[in-house]
Design a protein around this motif. Structure first.
Motif, PDB file in Angstrom:
ATOM      1  N   TRP A 138       0.816  -1.208   0.000  1.00  0.00           N
ATOM      2  CA  TRP A 138       0.000   0.000   0.000  1.00  0.00           C
ATOM      3  C   TRP A 138       0.855   1.266   0.000  1.00  0.00           C
ATOM      4  O   TRP A 138       0.448   2.292  -0.548  1.00  0.00           O
ATOM      5  CB  TRP A 138      -0.931  -0.007   1.206  1.00  0.00           C
ATOM      6  CG  TRP A 138      -1.918   1.119   1.240  1.00  0.00           C
ATOM      7  CD1 TRP A 138      -1.980   2.139   2.152  1.00  0.00           C
ATOM      8  CD2 TRP A 138      -2.991   1.365   0.323  1.00  0.00           C
ATOM      9  NE1 TRP A 138      -3.021   2.988   1.873  1.00  0.00           N
ATOM     10  CE2 TRP A 138      -3.655   2.540   0.752  1.00  0.00           C
ATOM     11  CE3 TRP A 138      -3.452   0.709  -0.813  1.00  0.00           C
ATOM     12  CZ2 TRP A 138      -4.756   3.055   0.077  1.00  0.00           C
ATOM     13  CZ3 TRP A 138      -4.551   1.230  -1.497  1.00  0.00           C
ATOM     14  CH2 TRP A 138      -5.185   2.388  -1.039  1.00  0.00           C
ATOM     15  N   TRP A 139       2.061   1.202   0.587  1.00  0.00           N
ATOM     16  CA  TRP A 139       2.932   2.375   0.590  1.00  0.00           C
ATOM     17  C   TRP A 139       3.221   2.837  -0.827  1.00  0.00           C
ATOM     18  O   TRP A 139       3.371   4.044  -1.080  1.00  0.00           O
ATOM     19  CB  TRP A 139       4.247   2.078   1.309  1.00  0.00           C
ATOM     20  CG  TRP A 139       4.109   1.837   2.776  1.00  0.00           C
ATOM     21  CD1 TRP A 139       4.240   0.649   3.432  1.00  0.00           C
ATOM     22  CD2 TRP A 139       3.811   2.810   3.790  1.00  0.00           C
ATOM     23  NE1 TRP A 139       4.030   0.809   4.777  1.00  0.00           N
ATOM     24  CE2 TRP A 139       3.768   2.131   5.031  1.00  0.00           C
ATOM     25  CE3 TRP A 139       3.577   4.179   3.764  1.00  0.00           C
ATOM     26  CZ2 TRP A 139       3.498   2.776   6.226  1.00  0.00           C
ATOM     27  CZ3 TRP A 139       3.306   4.837   4.953  1.00  0.00           C
ATOM     28  CH2 TRP A 139       3.270   4.138   6.172  1.00  0.00           C
ATOM     29  N   ASP A 140       3.305   1.914  -1.763  1.00  0.00           N
ATOM     30  CA  ASP A 140       3.625   2.276  -3.141  1.00  0.00           C
ATOM     31  C   ASP A 140       2.511   3.094  -3.791  1.00  0.00           C
ATOM     32  O   ASP A 140       2.753   3.774  -4.792  1.00  0.00           O
ATOM     33  CB  ASP A 140       3.887   1.005  -3.969  1.00  0.00           C
ATOM     34  CG  ASP A 140       4.367   1.319  -5.367  1.00  0.00           C
ATOM     35  OD1 ASP A 140       5.507   1.808  -5.497  1.00  0.00           O
ATOM     36  OD2 ASP A 140       3.600   1.096  -6.331  1.00  0.00           O
ATOM     37  N   PHE A 141       1.310   3.057  -3.222  1.00  0.00           N
ATOM     38  CA  PHE A 141       0.188   3.816  -3.767  1.00  0.00           C
ATOM     39  C   PHE A 141       0.250   5.300  -3.382  1.00  0.00           C
ATOM     40  O   PHE A 141      -0.411   6.123  -4.024  1.00  0.00           O
ATOM     41  CB  PHE A 141      -1.138   3.219  -3.288  1.00  0.00           C
ATOM     42  CG  PHE A 141      -1.571   1.998  -4.037  1.00  0.00           C
ATOM     43  CD1 PHE A 141      -2.631   2.055  -4.932  1.00  0.00           C
ATOM     44  CD2 PHE A 141      -0.925   0.791  -3.862  1.00  0.00           C
ATOM     45  CE1 PHE A 141      -3.044   0.932  -5.630  1.00  0.00           C
ATOM     46  CE2 PHE A 141      -1.324  -0.345  -4.551  1.00  0.00           C
ATOM     47  CZ  PHE A 141      -2.382  -0.280  -5.444  1.00  0.00           C
ATOM     48  N   TYR A 142       0.991   5.624  -2.336  1.00  0.00           N
ATOM     49  CA  TYR A 142       0.973   6.992  -1.817  1.00  0.00           C
ATOM     50  C   TYR A 142       1.258   8.064  -2.876  1.00  0.00           C
ATOM     51  O   TYR A 142       0.503   9.043  -2.988  1.00  0.00           O
ATOM     52  CB  TYR A 142       1.957   7.119  -0.658  1.00  0.00           C
ATOM     53  CG  TYR A 142       1.377   6.799   0.704  1.00  0.00           C
ATOM     54  CD1 TYR A 142       0.308   5.909   0.840  1.00  0.00           C
ATOM     55  CD2 TYR A 142       1.883   7.373   1.855  1.00  0.00           C
ATOM     56  CE1 TYR A 142      -0.230   5.612   2.080  1.00  0.00           C
ATOM     57  CE2 TYR A 142       1.345   7.085   3.110  1.00  0.00           C
ATOM     58  CZ  TYR A 142       0.301   6.207   3.213  1.00  0.00           C
ATOM     59  OH  TYR A 142      -0.235   5.922   4.437  1.00  0.00           O
ATOM     60  N   PRO A 143       2.356   7.951  -3.650  1.00  0.00           N
ATOM     61  CA  PRO A 143       2.620   9.004  -4.641  1.00  0.00           C
ATOM     62  C   PRO A 143       1.504   9.143  -5.674  1.00  0.00           C
ATOM     63  O   PRO A 143       1.098  10.259  -6.013  1.00  0.00           O
ATOM     64  CB  PRO A 143       3.934   8.544  -5.292  1.00  0.00           C
ATOM     65  CG  PRO A 143       4.586   7.685  -4.254  1.00  0.00           C
ATOM     66  CD  PRO A 143       3.451   6.963  -3.590  1.00  0.00           C
ATOM     67  N   ALA A 144       1.014   8.018  -6.182  1.00  0.00           N
ATOM     68  CA  ALA A 144      -0.052   8.059  -7.185  1.00  0.00           C
ATOM     69  C   ALA A 144      -1.345   8.611  -6.601  1.00  0.00           C
ATOM     70  O   ALA A 144      -2.063   9.377  -7.256  1.00  0.00           O
ATOM     71  CB  ALA A 144      -0.282   6.662  -7.762  1.00  0.00           C
ATOM     72  N   LEU A 145      -1.652   8.265  -5.359  1.00  0.00           N
ATOM     73  CA  LEU A 145      -2.864   8.774  -4.715  1.00  0.00           C
ATOM     74  C   LEU A 145      -2.738  10.274  -4.442  1.00  0.00           C
ATOM     75  O   LEU A 145      -3.713  11.024  -4.599  1.00  0.00           O
ATOM     76  CB  LEU A 145      -3.122   8.009  -3.418  1.00  0.00           C
ATOM     77  CG  LEU A 145      -3.563   6.552  -3.573  1.00  0.00           C
ATOM     78  CD1 LEU A 145      -3.611   5.867  -2.218  1.00  0.00           C
ATOM     79  CD2 LEU A 145      -4.922   6.455  -4.254  1.00  0.00           C
ATOM     80  N   GLU A 186      -6.856  -0.860 -11.640  1.00  0.00           N
ATOM     81  CA  GLU A 186      -6.511  -1.663 -12.807  1.00  0.00           C
ATOM     82  C   GLU A 186      -5.357  -1.045 -13.588  1.00  0.00           C
ATOM     83  O   GLU A 186      -4.525  -1.755 -14.143  1.00  0.00           O
ATOM     84  CB  GLU A 186      -7.736  -1.833 -13.707  1.00  0.00           C
ATOM     85  CG  GLU A 186      -8.740  -2.840 -13.172  1.00  0.00           C
ATOM     86  CD  GLU A 186      -8.125  -4.223 -13.033  1.00  0.00           C
ATOM     87  OE1 GLU A 186      -7.633  -4.771 -14.050  1.00  0.00           O
ATOM     88  OE2 GLU A 186      -8.110  -4.752 -11.917  1.00  0.00           O
ATOM     89  N   GLN A 187      -5.293   0.285 -13.624  1.00  0.00           N
ATOM     90  CA  GLN A 187      -4.183   0.956 -14.307  1.00  0.00           C
ATOM     91  C   GLN A 187      -2.850   0.661 -13.636  1.00  0.00           C
ATOM     92  O   GLN A 187      -1.807   0.624 -14.293  1.00  0.00           O
ATOM     93  CB  GLN A 187      -4.427   2.465 -14.341  1.00  0.00           C
ATOM     94  CG  GLN A 187      -5.572   2.889 -15.251  1.00  0.00           C
ATOM     95  CD  GLN A 187      -5.913   4.357 -15.103  1.00  0.00           C
ATOM     96  OE1 GLN A 187      -5.297   5.078 -14.308  1.00  0.00           O
ATOM     97  NE2 GLN A 187      -6.896   4.822 -15.858  1.00  0.00           N
ATOM     98  N   ARG A 188      -2.880   0.455 -12.324  1.00  0.00           N
ATOM     99  CA  ARG A 188      -1.661   0.198 -11.567  1.00  0.00           C
ATOM    100  C   ARG A 188      -1.448  -1.286 -11.271  1.00  0.00           C
ATOM    101  O   ARG A 188      -0.500  -1.651 -10.580  1.00  0.00           O
ATOM    102  CB  ARG A 188      -1.680   0.949 -10.226  1.00  0.00           C
ATOM    103  CG  ARG A 188      -1.823   2.445 -10.358  1.00  0.00           C
ATOM    104  CD  ARG A 188      -1.542   3.145  -9.039  1.00  0.00           C
ATOM    105  NE  ARG A 188      -0.105   3.284  -8.786  1.00  0.00           N
ATOM    106  CZ  ARG A 188       0.593   2.538  -7.967  1.00  0.00           C
ATOM    107  NH1 ARG A 188       0.014   1.538  -7.306  1.00  0.00           N
ATOM    108  NH2 ARG A 188       1.880   2.741  -7.786  1.00  0.00           N
ATOM    109  N   ARG A 189      -2.355  -2.119 -11.761  1.00  0.00           N
ATOM    110  CA  ARG A 189      -2.312  -3.534 -11.383  1.00  0.00           C
ATOM    111  C   ARG A 189      -0.999  -4.201 -11.796  1.00  0.00           C
ATOM    112  O   ARG A 189      -0.444  -5.014 -11.056  1.00  0.00           O
ATOM    113  CB  ARG A 189      -3.495  -4.280 -12.014  1.00  0.00           C
ATOM    114  CG  ARG A 189      -3.567  -5.757 -11.633  1.00  0.00           C
ATOM    115  CD  ARG A 189      -4.958  -6.299 -11.855  1.00  0.00           C
ATOM    116  NE  ARG A 189      -5.373  -6.194 -13.238  1.00  0.00           N
ATOM    117  CZ  ARG A 189      -5.230  -7.174 -14.147  1.00  0.00           C
ATOM    118  NH1 ARG A 189      -4.641  -8.306 -13.799  1.00  0.00           N
ATOM    119  NH2 ARG A 189      -5.662  -7.032 -15.372  1.00  0.00           N
ATOM    120  N   GLY A 190      -0.499  -3.854 -12.988  1.00  0.00           N
ATOM    121  CA  GLY A 190       0.751  -4.456 -13.440  1.00  0.00           C
ATOM    122  C   GLY A 190       1.903  -4.154 -12.500  1.00  0.00           C
ATOM    123  O   GLY A 190       2.693  -5.044 -12.168  1.00  0.00           O
TER     124      GLY A 190
END
Length: 248
Positions: A195-202, A223-227
């Motif tokens: 979940w930490w990896d989502f912080y910048p994109a969020l 889905e855009q970040r699923r890969g």
């Protein structure tokens, strides 16, 4: 294979018509989803599941995550994957060590430090190498308003379903007794690391669209970040495998 997202009300029903799940709701066309094309399932809201559908998912090795309307995870259904790898035996052997919980916690803390520093670097922090989980979480809570943060909670469920699928494919599925050890919540722990990896994109998404996102937008964003998420998950699984080999 792709994840299946089901959002419904009490009148939404999921049954099994071999070889597919049948999803029906009042006023909507009945939909069929062949299990051979489904990787994992995320259910949001009060949906009526028939037992044949749940059993079919279990036999196909498909994990199902159930969430409340607000995105909070309420339960999970683990499948049994037929092709089990040696990670299962390594994991079982790991629990024979008296200090297994401490060793796991040390490994987990190390993975979290890496994830936090990576997120801080991508966020542009000058002191990213010294970033810690508590400070980064507080920064995120100040930078992104509470209603928006609450609205994105369902994505944690999406991520949890991906982790459960990966663990099952590696042999850590419903038949793995120690996977349910109360001392270690493996899937939840790994979901937290990823979940930490989502912080910048969020943070960037919130800056572009400060209004709380709709459920469909959440699924599209994930889905855009699923890969990327699946790539990081494979790396995490590889590191855990290596750790178990070294402890053996």
């Amino acid at each position: 294979m792709r994840p299946l997202y089901i959002t419904g009300s009490q009148d939404t029903e999921v049954d099994y018509e071999e070889p597919a799940l049948a999803v029906s709701a009042p006023g909507k066309s009945r939909l069929l989803f062949p299990l051979s094309r489904v990787s994992r399932i995320v259910v949001q809201g009060l949906v009526d599941w028939k037992m044949p559908a749940l059993y079919a998912c279990a036999e196909a090795g498909i994990a199902v995550v159930f969430m409340h309307e607000n995105g909070e995870v309420r339960g999970r259904w683990l499948g049994c994957v037929r092709d089990r790898q040696n990670l299962e035996q390594l994991y079982e052997d790991f629990w024979q060590h008296a200090d297994a919980p401490e060793r796991y916690r040390d490994w987990l803390n190390g993975m979290q430090r890496m994830a936090v520093r990576s997120a801080a670097r991508r966020l542009g922090f000058d002191d990213w190498q010294d970033a810690d989980a508590v400070s980064l979480r507080r920064w995120f809570e100040v930078s992104v308003d509470r209603p928006w943060r609450k609205n994105i909670e369902p994505m944690r469920g999406f991520l949890l379903a991906a982790v459960l699928q990966a663990l099952g494919e590696a042999g850590l599925d419903a038949r793995c007794e120690n996977l349910h050890d109360e001392r270690v919540t493996l899937a939840d722990d790994w979901c937290g690391i990823l979940w930490w990896d989502f912080y910048p994109a969020l943070r960037d998404w919130h800056a572009r669209s400060p209004a709380p996102p709709a459920p469909q937008a959440l699924a599209e964003f994930y889905e855009q970040r699923r890969g990327r998420s699946e790539h990081l998950l494979r790396g995490l699984l590889s590191k855990w495998h290596q750790c178990l080999l070294e402890i053996r």
